[in-house]
Design a protein around this motif. Sequence first.
Motif, short mmCIF file in Angstrom:
data_model
loop_
_atom_site.label_atom_id
_atom_site.label_comp_id
_atom_site.label_asym_id
_atom_site.label_seq_id
_atom_site.Cartn_x
_atom_site.Cartn_y
_atom_site.Cartn_z
N THR A 47 24.80 -15.50 71.67
CA THR A 47 24.99 -13.98 72.38
C THR A 47 23.58 -13.60 72.52
O THR A 47 22.88 -13.31 71.46
N VAL A 48 23.47 -13.11 73.84
CA VAL A 48 21.95 -12.63 74.17
C VAL A 48 22.22 -11.02 74.19
O VAL A 48 21.36 -10.30 74.18
N GLN A 49 23.43 -10.68 74.97
CA GLN A 49 23.77 -9.12 75.30
C GLN A 49 25.17 -9.02 75.05
O GLN A 49 25.88 -10.03 75.66
N THR A 50 25.69 -7.89 74.76
CA THR A 50 27.17 -7.60 74.83
C THR A 50 27.31 -6.42 75.61
O THR A 50 26.47 -5.38 75.49
N SER A 51 28.37 -6.22 76.64
CA SER A 51 28.50 -5.31 77.33
C SER A 51 29.84 -4.79 77.26
O SER A 51 30.87 -5.72 76.93
N LEU A 52 30.25 -3.84 77.88
CA LEU A 52 31.42 -3.27 78.19
C LEU A 52 31.84 -3.31 79.61
O LEU A 52 31.10 -2.76 80.17
N LEU A 53 32.79 -3.77 80.11
CA LEU A 53 33.31 -3.93 81.42
C LEU A 53 34.90 -3.01 81.62
O LEU A 53 35.67 -3.45 80.96
N SER A 54 34.72 -2.21 82.68
CA SER A 54 36.02 -1.63 83.17
C SER A 54 36.29 -2.01 84.56
O SER A 54 35.25 -1.81 85.13
N VAL A 55 37.43 -2.30 84.94
CA VAL A 55 37.84 -2.50 86.02
C VAL A 55 39.20 -1.85 86.45
O VAL A 55 40.02 -1.78 85.62
N GLN A 56 39.03 -1.06 87.37
CA GLN A 56 40.21 0.06 87.65
C GLN A 56 40.52 0.02 89.28
O GLN A 56 39.96 -0.21 90.03
N GLY A 57 41.92 -0.06 89.24
CA GLY A 57 42.61 -0.21 90.64
C GLY A 57 42.53 1.05 91.41
O GLY A 57 42.58 2.20 90.76
N SER A 58 42.63 0.92 92.66
CA SER A 58 42.46 2.23 93.59
C SER A 58 43.81 2.30 94.46
O SER A 58 44.20 1.11 94.72
N GLU A 59 43.92 3.41 94.85
CA GLU A 59 45.39 3.62 95.78
C GLU A 59 45.11 2.69 97.30
O GLU A 59 45.91 2.04 97.78
N ASP A 60 43.79 2.57 97.44
CA ASP A 60 43.60 1.69 98.72
C ASP A 60 43.56 0.33 98.61
O ASP A 60 43.11 -0.54 99.41
N GLY A 61 43.63 -0.30 97.40
CA GLY A 61 43.66 -1.73 97.19
C GLY A 61 42.39 -2.27 96.70
O GLY A 61 42.18 -3.34 96.46
N SER A 62 41.44 -1.31 96.72
CA SER A 62 39.95 -1.62 96.23
C SER A 62 40.07 -1.51 94.72
O SER A 62 40.97 -1.18 94.12
N SER A 63 39.02 -2.17 94.15
CA SER A 63 38.81 -1.84 92.45
C SER A 63 37.40 -1.44 92.14
O SER A 63 36.26 -1.78 93.14
N ARG A 64 37.18 -0.71 91.12
CA ARG A 64 36.01 -0.24 90.54
C ARG A 64 35.59 -0.85 89.47
O ARG A 64 36.41 -1.25 88.51
N TRP A 65 34.43 -1.62 89.61
CA TRP A 65 33.74 -2.11 88.46
C TRP A 65 32.84 -1.74 87.70
O TRP A 65 31.63 -1.33 88.47
N VAL A 66 32.63 -1.26 86.36
CA VAL A 66 31.69 -0.50 85.85
C VAL A 66 31.15 -1.26 84.55
O VAL A 66 32.21 -1.54 83.61
N MET A 67 30.14 -1.66 84.14
CA MET A 67 29.62 -2.36 83.25
C MET A 67 28.39 -1.66 82.58
O MET A 67 27.44 -1.31 83.26
N THR A 68 28.75 -1.40 81.41
CA THR A 68 27.71 -0.57 80.54
C THR A 68 27.29 -1.45 79.15
O THR A 68 27.66 -2.20 79.00
N ASP A 69 25.74 -1.02 79.13
CA ASP A 69 25.45 -1.63 77.48
C ASP A 69 25.89 -0.99 76.49
O ASP A 69 27.00 -0.18 76.27
N ALA A 70 25.80 -1.35 75.51
CA ALA A 70 25.90 -0.75 73.86
C ALA A 70 25.97 0.72 74.08
O ALA A 70 26.72 1.32 72.91
N PHE A 71 25.15 1.21 74.60
CA PHE A 71 24.78 2.63 74.35
C PHE A 71 25.44 3.47 75.41
O PHE A 71 25.52 4.81 75.64
#
Length: 137
Positions: A47-71
């Motif tokens: 493991t070189v790096q660990t992140s948290l990823l959130s994927v959220q659906g939207s009303e229009d069928g799109s999706s939002r992807w947010v990846m953050t570091d440990a902080f």
Amino acid sequence: MNKPFLYALCLCVLSACAGFRAQDLPELPPQQALWFQVDKLDTQGNTVQTSLLSVQGSEDGSSRWVMTDAFGAPQARLSANSRGWQADGFAPPNRAAKKLFTAMFPLLKQDFRRPQTIHSDPNHSWRITPIADPEGA
């Protein structure tokens, strides 16, 4: 070269830049959020790096992807819709994250519960581990 050929060629190039086809998009119910631990691995599997990823659906069928570091600092913020990837906020462009997110589409179309490894290039791979909603929703 004739104009119709040039237009067709430009259309192919532009569609390839989007990185995916609209039918590849995973369909998430509106406001459903999926959470993942994302471990970037080196060629030896360390493991070189660990992140948290959130994927959220939207009303229009799109999706939002947010990846953050440990902080909690954003590493990538993108929205996927039928037109391709769109910047979401002021996070700098992150091509590696875009490739990773696109490679995750098939995983999101199935109900996977165990870690999966995605190979994005010869030097890196990613271990994707689904996690429970950290907010308990």
